[in-house]
Motif scaffolding. Structure first.
Motif, PDB file in Angstrom:
ATOM      1  N   PHE A  57      16.777  -0.694  30.373  1.00 12.51           N
ATOM      2  CA  PHE A  57      17.993  -1.317  30.919  1.00 12.51           C
ATOM      3  C   PHE A  57      17.777  -1.361  32.423  1.00 12.51           C
ATOM      4  CE2 PHE A  57      19.868   0.796  27.144  1.00 12.51           C
ATOM      5  CZ  PHE A  57      20.393  -0.322  26.529  1.00 12.51           C
TER       6      PHE A  57
ATOM      7  N   ILE B 239      16.268   1.657  34.128  1.00  9.93           N
ATOM      8  CA  ILE B 239      16.298   2.846  33.274  1.00  9.93           C
ATOM      9  C   ILE B 239      15.444   2.627  32.031  1.00  9.93           C
ATOM     10  CG2 ILE B 239      17.765   4.320  31.848  1.00  9.93           C
ATOM     11  CD1 ILE B 239      20.051   3.555  33.787  1.00  9.93           C
TER      12      ILE B 239
ATOM     13  N   GLU C 224      19.674  15.320  24.260  1.00  7.38           N
ATOM     14  CA  GLU C 224      20.699  15.417  25.290  1.00  7.38           C
ATOM     15  C   GLU C 224      21.496  14.123  25.411  1.00  7.38           C
ATOM     16  OE1 GLU C 224      19.863  17.697  29.204  1.00  7.38           O
ATOM     17  OE2 GLU C 224      18.026  16.690  28.641  1.00  7.38           O
ATOM     18  N   ASN C 225      22.612  14.192  26.127  1.00  5.64           N
ATOM     19  CA  ASN C 225      23.357  12.977  26.456  1.00  5.64           C
ATOM     20  C   ASN C 225      22.435  12.055  27.245  1.00  5.64           C
ATOM     21  OD1 ASN C 225      26.027  15.170  27.076  1.00  5.64           O
ATOM     22  ND2 ASN C 225      25.962  13.711  25.400  1.00  5.64           N
TER      23      ASN C 225
ATOM     24  N   ALA D 136      19.732  10.685  26.039  1.00  8.70           N
ATOM     25  CA  ALA D 136      18.345  10.785  25.594  1.00  8.70           C
ATOM     26  C   ALA D 136      17.878   9.486  24.946  1.00  8.70           C
ATOM     27  CB  ALA D 136      18.189  11.946  24.613  1.00  8.70           C
ATOM     28  N   GLY D 137      18.812   8.680  24.474  1.00 10.65           N
ATOM     29  CA  GLY D 137      18.434   7.387  23.894  1.00 10.65           C
ATOM     30  C   GLY D 137      18.740   7.258  22.413  1.00 10.65           C
TER      31      GLY D 137
ATOM     32  N   SER E 166      21.640   6.669  20.704  1.00 12.94           N
ATOM     33  CA  SER E 166      22.438   5.496  20.324  1.00 12.94           C
ATOM     34  C   SER E 166      21.638   4.217  20.542  1.00 12.94           C
ATOM     35  CB  SER E 166      23.726   5.444  21.144  1.00 12.94           C
ATOM     36  OG  SER E 166      24.523   6.566  20.870  1.00 12.94           O
ATOM     37  N   THR E 167      20.849   4.181  21.613  1.00 14.38           N
ATOM     38  CA  THR E 167      20.061   2.983  21.895  1.00 14.38           C
ATOM     39  C   THR E 167      19.073   2.704  20.762  1.00 14.38           C
ATOM     40  OG1 THR E 167      20.252   3.483  24.239  1.00 14.38           O
ATOM     41  CG2 THR E 167      18.590   1.891  23.610  1.00 14.38           C
TER      42      THR E 167
ATOM     43  N   GLU F  57      27.261  10.382  15.698  1.00 17.44           N
ATOM     44  CA  GLU F  57      28.244  11.431  15.965  1.00 17.44           C
ATOM     45  C   GLU F  57      29.486  11.294  15.084  1.00 17.44           C
ATOM     46  OE1 GLU F  57      28.847  12.600  19.990  1.00 17.44           O
ATOM     47  OE2 GLU F  57      27.040  11.579  20.683  1.00 17.44           O
TER      48      GLU F  57
ATOM     49  N   HIS G 280      25.619  16.426  17.949  1.00 12.00           N
ATOM     50  CA  HIS G 280      25.341  17.502  18.911  1.00 12.00           C
ATOM     51  C   HIS G 280      25.624  18.863  18.309  1.00 12.00           C
ATOM     52  CE1 HIS G 280      24.438  14.856  22.193  1.00 12.00           C
ATOM     53  NE2 HIS G 280      25.577  14.208  22.039  1.00 12.00           N
TER      54      HIS G 280
ATOM     55  N   PRO H   6      22.336   8.770  34.750  1.00 11.86           N
ATOM     56  CA  PRO H   6      21.752   8.775  36.093  1.00 11.86           C
ATOM     57  C   PRO H   6      22.837   8.924  37.162  1.00 11.86           C
ATOM     58  CG  PRO H   6      21.771   6.560  35.177  1.00 11.86           C
ATOM     59  CD  PRO H   6      22.250   7.462  34.102  1.00 11.86           C
TER      60      PRO H   6
ATOM     61  N   LEU I 228      26.972   4.379  31.122  1.00 12.77           N
ATOM     62  CA  LEU I 228      26.560   5.766  30.903  1.00 12.77           C
ATOM     63  C   LEU I 228      26.610   6.084  29.416  1.00 12.77           C
ATOM     64  CD1 LEU I 228      28.532   7.562  33.746  1.00 12.77           C
ATOM     65  CD2 LEU I 228      26.100   7.013  33.702  1.00 12.77           C
TER      66      LEU I 228
ATOM     67  N   GLY J  47      27.672   8.452  26.200  1.00 15.43           N
ATOM     68  CA  GLY J  47      28.978   9.025  25.902  1.00 15.43           C
ATOM     69  C   GLY J  47      29.256  10.330  26.638  1.00 15.43           C
ATOM     70  N   GLY J  48      28.321  11.245  26.579  1.00 17.26           N
ATOM     71  CA  GLY J  48      28.535  12.552  27.201  1.00 17.26           C
ATOM     72  C   GLY J  48      28.685  12.459  28.706  1.00 17.26           C
TER      73      GLY J  48
ATOM     74  N   GLY K 104      31.500  15.230  22.272  1.00 19.99           N
ATOM     75  CA  GLY K 104      30.356  14.340  22.433  1.00 19.99           C
ATOM     76  C   GLY K 104      29.309  14.823  23.408  1.00 19.99           C
TER      77      GLY K 104
HETATM   78  N1  LIG Z   1      24.239  -1.159  28.105  1.00 14.59           N
HETATM   79  C1  LIG Z   1      23.544  -0.341  28.908  1.00 14.59           C
HETATM   80  N2  LIG Z   1      23.190  -0.735  30.150  1.00 14.59           N
HETATM   81  C2  LIG Z   1      22.469   0.079  30.963  1.00 14.59           C
HETATM   82  N3  LIG Z   1      22.065   1.313  30.647  1.00 14.59           N
HETATM   83  C3  LIG Z   1      22.387   1.769  29.413  1.00 14.59           C
HETATM   84  C4  LIG Z   1      23.151   0.978  28.494  1.00 14.59           C
HETATM   85  N4  LIG Z   1      23.318   1.699  27.359  1.00 14.59           N
HETATM   86  C5  LIG Z   1      22.697   2.875  27.564  1.00 14.59           C
HETATM   87  N5  LIG Z   1      22.156   2.933  28.805  1.00 14.59           N
HETATM   88  C6  LIG Z   1      21.353   4.052  29.355  1.00 14.59           C
HETATM   89  O1  LIG Z   1      20.327   4.345  28.433  1.00 14.59           O
HETATM   90  C7  LIG Z   1      20.163   5.751  28.297  1.00 14.59           C
HETATM   91  C8  LIG Z   1      20.302   6.158  26.845  1.00 14.59           C
HETATM   92  O2  LIG Z   1      21.657   5.995  26.430  1.00 14.59           O
HETATM   93  P1  LIG Z   1      22.178   6.310  24.962  1.00 14.59           P
HETATM   94  O3  LIG Z   1      23.566   5.792  24.865  1.00 14.59           O
HETATM   95  O4  LIG Z   1      21.187   5.822  23.971  1.00 14.59           O
HETATM   96  O5  LIG Z   1      22.209   7.908  24.949  1.00 14.59           O
HETATM   97  P2  LIG Z   1      22.604   8.908  23.768  1.00 14.59           P
HETATM   98  O6  LIG Z   1      21.383   9.658  23.415  1.00 14.59           O
HETATM   99  O7  LIG Z   1      23.288   8.171  22.681  1.00 14.59           O
HETATM  100  O8  LIG Z   1      23.620   9.879  24.531  1.00 14.59           O
HETATM  101  P3  LIG Z   1      25.027  10.549  24.055  1.00 14.59           P
HETATM  102  O9  LIG Z   1      24.690  11.748  23.281  1.00 14.59           O
HETATM  103  O10 LIG Z   1      25.676  10.942  25.355  1.00 14.59           O
HETATM  104  O11 LIG Z   1      25.809   9.523  23.284  1.00 14.59           O
HETATM  105  C9  LIG Z   1      21.185   6.396  29.227  1.00 14.59           C
HETATM  106  O12 LIG Z   1      20.519   6.748  30.422  1.00 14.59           O
HETATM  107  C10 LIG Z   1      22.186   5.311  29.474  1.00 14.59           C
HETATM  108  O13 LIG Z   1      22.754   5.458  30.755  1.00 14.59           O
END
Ligand SMILES: Nc1ncnc2c1ncn2[C@@H]1O[C@H](COP(=O)(O)OP(=O)(O)OP(=O)(O)O)[C@@H](O)[C@H]1O
Ligand SMILES: [Mg+2]
Lengths: 342, 493
Positions: free
Chosen positions: B16, B19, B40-41, B43-44, B46-47, B170, B202, B388, B398, B400-401, B427
């Motif tokens: 992204f 990032i 961790e929050n 960590a990626g 959800s992505t 989650e 988590h 970040p 950002l 969720g966490g 979360g």
């Molecule tokens: N639409 C977006 N645009 C820019 N950056 C994004 C976007 N979605 C996620 N990110 C960034 O990608 C990284 C991974 O995010 P992701 O949501 O996958 O984390 P996660 O593991 O699901 O965390 P959590 O446990 O907090 O839900 C994070 O640094 C986040 O800030």
């Protein structure tokens, strides 16, 4: 799944590199109203010999000036996600009041002007109170206010046009600075309105509250913002500018009419939304409104300058173009947010 | 599990802007397997799952389904191939009936193209019975049921629509313990019927209970994939964080000096009755209750966001006027962070603007400038360790966490006298959880009062000096946090 929409453009779905990166796509589409303006400008410049003449460009400016005053107030209202349907009627009333006080009651200047502005402000304030205290949607409260203002105008005027106007109205509406070919005062009034609106929205705490209230009322309240005060304030502001526009437009027309000019309302909302201010609140601003006004002015004036178009069809064409432009703007600039629950 | 995996992701990367959300991640899934994804929050997790379910279509790497490469173009594509995702935020329609929700978007129709209610109701009833939820009335609006049931219905909908792979992001973060049990039982049933599940959570104990394998992500990279029986919670924690941590706070040493900072007397509304308590300076009071116990509405009422009928609230000697506003509460030293960050944050606005919003009147005259605001917001953002850390980023980007951390940072800029927090750790990953709890602890040590309202027993037990248990709108127990444990709390409900 129903929650997520696909955001990336179709071309991005193929494994090969996309033609335009997401960031650039967004930059281009955020400027959609500017492209619309350019496209219209170029179109009319090519199809009409008179369009680009300085006299005509000046004309466009003065044609959109009254609209700009209305639009300043309307921008505040739309940014909070509300609407003010009373502006045309309120303007008719305030124009009539100032003329009536001056012509029939012989009240000295500048009192007619001040009473008119006060009336507009008060009517906006009342709509705001009705909406926040009694939780009537602004759509309804301002519609009711529109009826009241319209009724009062008829009652005061007894259906007659008043053409004896206070000096100030005439000066503001059709005066010129620097001789008969000088700069129109009306344009200056419009520019000052837009500028003040811009500064307030961009730099003040109140401006921030307006955006935040529009973006999410619950979030704004949780941060301690009194959203009721903000809503009342924006409607009051809109009332004030409607009042000003009313006085100015009598000066421009040379008389106070006994009925509202309904196109003021449609044109104002059309121009503001064309510029890219969202009807749902939270997004947009005075710069967008200025661009929307220019699009609108260009369109209306451009159609006048193409002699082959039947003047009776002008509204139809304007309406269709407005429709198309809105669809394009909504499709491009105001992409549906990923999260639809928000 | 010797057959070929039904789903394989190979060297998946996703950026992204600047990032690197995912970096060469491998992941696979077998038939009838529960594969947990932890990290961790940010960590990626959800992505990765959004790529799997067709939400993100731009990425690098290979995606194999039944051994054949595929490229999804939309969530709809994914569902057609049998991949369904249950998102972090629910997407059910509370106004529609249970049956309608189960068939959302794919209603059964009669030969004339009208909706075939009879068939839909019958099929819904049969399906529910088969999966052990015959007590649900398919004609009732879904909104009449608890959040846990709504979640279950969303899972069932995905199953009924024919998904073989079900992704749960989650799923339990807003559920009561009893509802978590029910969901786990459902997952076990699904395993028996050969569905595969990817489970993000988590709650590591929960993960150890349900998962066959666990994959750990850290900073967008895969750290390990382990068989569940060969690992344990502590091992997972150190893999997740890349270091050893002590996930629990040291036991609290009382810092209270007996000075009452907040006093609530006989507060009563429709969903809570006759609530009285005090909070002393330097004390953390925990209010524990199951979802629906009325404790979240109580917290809102204190802050002027929920209308109450009788009773009084006094903060530091000042008695609140009846039906005060949130603004009034803030002005008199009370701050509040709701359990739903979606409601309290402005997703499109920059982080720093979300932090300063309640304090603008204290920051700059009438026209606060960006640099004035940043000066105030930056230390708070740094303190909660948002990742970040760029304060100009919009909150919506950002994870969720990290959004939750922003909601907390907001109240660290100009500390109130009493801080009320609903679900402060919802979360959050293990590391962030203990960071936030120690933030609250610090707050208390500096002589402020803290009220923590939660349905997570661990959170309450870790951070509170005293604990109140609420059930059906009433206080049923009030005690010092000594020798308490999860069982004691849950038995009081
Ligand atoms: N639409 C977006 N645009 C820019 N950056 C994004 C976007 N979605 C996620 N990110 C960034 O990608 C990284 C991974 O995010 P992701 O949501 O996958 O984390 P996660 O593991 O699901 O965390 P959590 O446990 O907090 O839900 C994070 O640094 C986040 O800030
Ligand atoms: Mg996530």
């Amino acid at each position: 799944m129903t929650t997520q929409t696909e955001k990336t453009p179709e071309i991005a779905a193929s494994p090969s590199k996309p033609l335009i990166s997401g960031v650039w796509m967004r930059r281009i589409t955020a400027l959609a109203p500017v492209w619309t303006l350019l496209a219209l400008g170029i179109f009319f410049a090519l199809t009409s010999q008179t369009f680009l003449r300085p006299v005509n460009l000046n004309n466009i400016l003065s044609q959109i000036s009254t609209l700009a005053i209305f639009a300043t107030g309307m921008t505040f209202v739309l940014l909070t996600g509300e609407i003010d349907l009373s502006i045309a009627a309120v303007a008719a009333l305030t124009g009539m009041i100032s003329a009536y006080l001056f012509a029939n009651l012989k009240v000295q200047e500048p009192i007619p002007l001040l009473v008119a502005l006060g009336t507009g402000t008060l009517m906006g304030f009342l709509s705001g109170i009705a909406s926040t205290r009694f939780r009537i949607p602004t759509f309804m409260s301002t519609l009711a206010m529109s009826l009241i203002a319209g009724g009062l105008t008829t009652y005061l005027s007894k259906g007659r046009t008043i053409s004896q106007l206070p000096e100030v109205s005439v000066f503001l509406g059709s005066g010129r600075i620097g001789g008969s070919n000088g700069f129109r005062v009306l344009v200056i009034v419009a520019a000052v309105s837009l500028l003040v609106g811009y500064l307030v929205l961009k730099y003040t705490r109140f401006g921030r509250y307006v955006y935040m209230t529009g973006a999410s009322k619950p979030a704004a309240r949780l941060a301690g913002i009194n959203t009721n005060v903000i809503l009342t304030a924006v409607l009051t502001i809109s009332g004030f500018f409607a009042g000003l526009a009313g006085v100015v437009s009598t000066g421009r027309l040379g008389s106070a009419l006994p009925a509202a000019i309904p196109s003021f309302l449609i044109d104002t909302i059309g121009a503001v939304v064309l510029g890219g201010t969202s009807l749902n609140g939270g997004r947009g601003g005075m710069v967008q409104t200025l661009i929307g006004l220019l699009i609108y002015g260009t369109l209306r004036n451009g159609l006048d300058n193409i002699p082959s178009i039947d003047p009776l069809l002008k509204d139809v064409i304007t309406g269709i173009v407005l429709f198309v432009a809105l669809v394009i703007n909504v499709l491009l600039a105001g992409r549906a947010p990923r999260d639809k629950t928000g | 599990m010797n057959a070929a995996p039904i789903l394989q992701l190979q060297a998946i990367s996703k950026r992204f802007g600047t990032i690197q959300a995912l970096d060469q991640v491998d992941f696979d899934l077998y038939e009838g397997e529960i594969h947990a994804l932890v990290g961790e929050n940010g960590a990626g997790k959800s992505t990765l799952m959004r790529i799997l379910s067709g939400v993100y279509t731009e990425y690098e790497g290979e995606f194999l389904l039944d051994g054949k490469p595929v490229h999804l173009h939309s969530p709809h594509d994914a569902l057609d191939l049998g991949i369904g995702m249950i998102h972090q935020e629910l997407s059910v329609m509370p106004e529609l009936s249970v049956a309608e929700n189960l068939f959302l978007g794919r209603q059964l129709t009669t030969r004339w193209g009208t909706v075939d209610w009879k068939k839909m109701h019958n099929t819904a009833e049969q399906e529910l019975e088969r999966l052990g939820f015959s007590h649900l009335d398919v004609r009732q609006p879904l909104g009449n049921y608890s959040l846990g049931t709504q979640q279950v219905v969303e899972v069932l909908r995905t199953i009924i629509s024919g998904a073989r792979v079900i992704i749960m992001d989650e799923p339990t973060s807003a559920l009561s313990p009893a509802e978590v049990e029910r969901l786990i039982r459902l997952i076990d049933k699904l395993r028996e019927s050969k569905r595969s599940i990817i489970y993000i959570s988590h709650f590591l104990e929960e993960v150890m209970r349900v998962a066959d394998r666990v994959t750990v992500l850290r900073d967008g990279q895969k750290v390990a994939t382990l068989n569940a029986p060969e690992t344990n919670v502590n091992n997972l924690i150190s893999l997740i964080l890349g270091r050893e941590v002590n996930a629990t706070l040291p036991p609290a040493i009382s810092t209270s000096n007996g000075h009452t900072l907040m006093e609530v007397n006989h507060l009563t509304a429709d969903v809570f009755k006759d609530i009285s308590f005090t909070i002393n300076q330097g004390e953390v009071l925990g209010i524990y209750g199951a979802i629906g116990a009325g404790h979240f509405d109580l917290a809102r009422a204190l802050f002027g966001m929920y209308r109450f009928d009788t009773g009084t609230i006094t903060v530091d000697g000042h008695r609140f006027k009846p039906n005060h506003s949130a603004r009034y509460a803030i002005r008199h030293g009370l701050a509040f962070a709701t359990e739903s960050r979606r409601k309290s944050l402005l997703m499109e606005e920059a982080i720093y603007r979300n932090v300063t919003l309640p304090h603008l009147n204290r920051i700059g005259s009438l026209t606060p400038t960006q640099s004035q605001e940043l000066k105030v917001a930056a230390p708070a953002i740094h303190m909660v360790n948002v990742q970040p850390p760029d304060p100009l980023n919009p909150v919506g980007k950002l994870s969720g966490g990290n959004q939750q951390k922003v909601a907390i940072a907001r109240w660290l800029t100009f500390p109130p006298k009493v801080l009320v927090m609903s679900e402060p750790t919802r979360g959050m990953d293990v590391g962030a959880k203990s960071e936030v709890l120690s933030l609250l602890r610090n707050f208390r040590n500096q002589g402020y009062g803290v009220l923590v309202v939660s349905s997570e027993p661990e959170t309450i037990l870790t951070v509170s000096d005293r604990v109140i248990v609420m059930s059906h709108g009433h206080i049923v127990a009030h005690m010092e946090n000594k020798d308490l444990n999860k069982d004691v709390l849950m038995r009081l409900l």
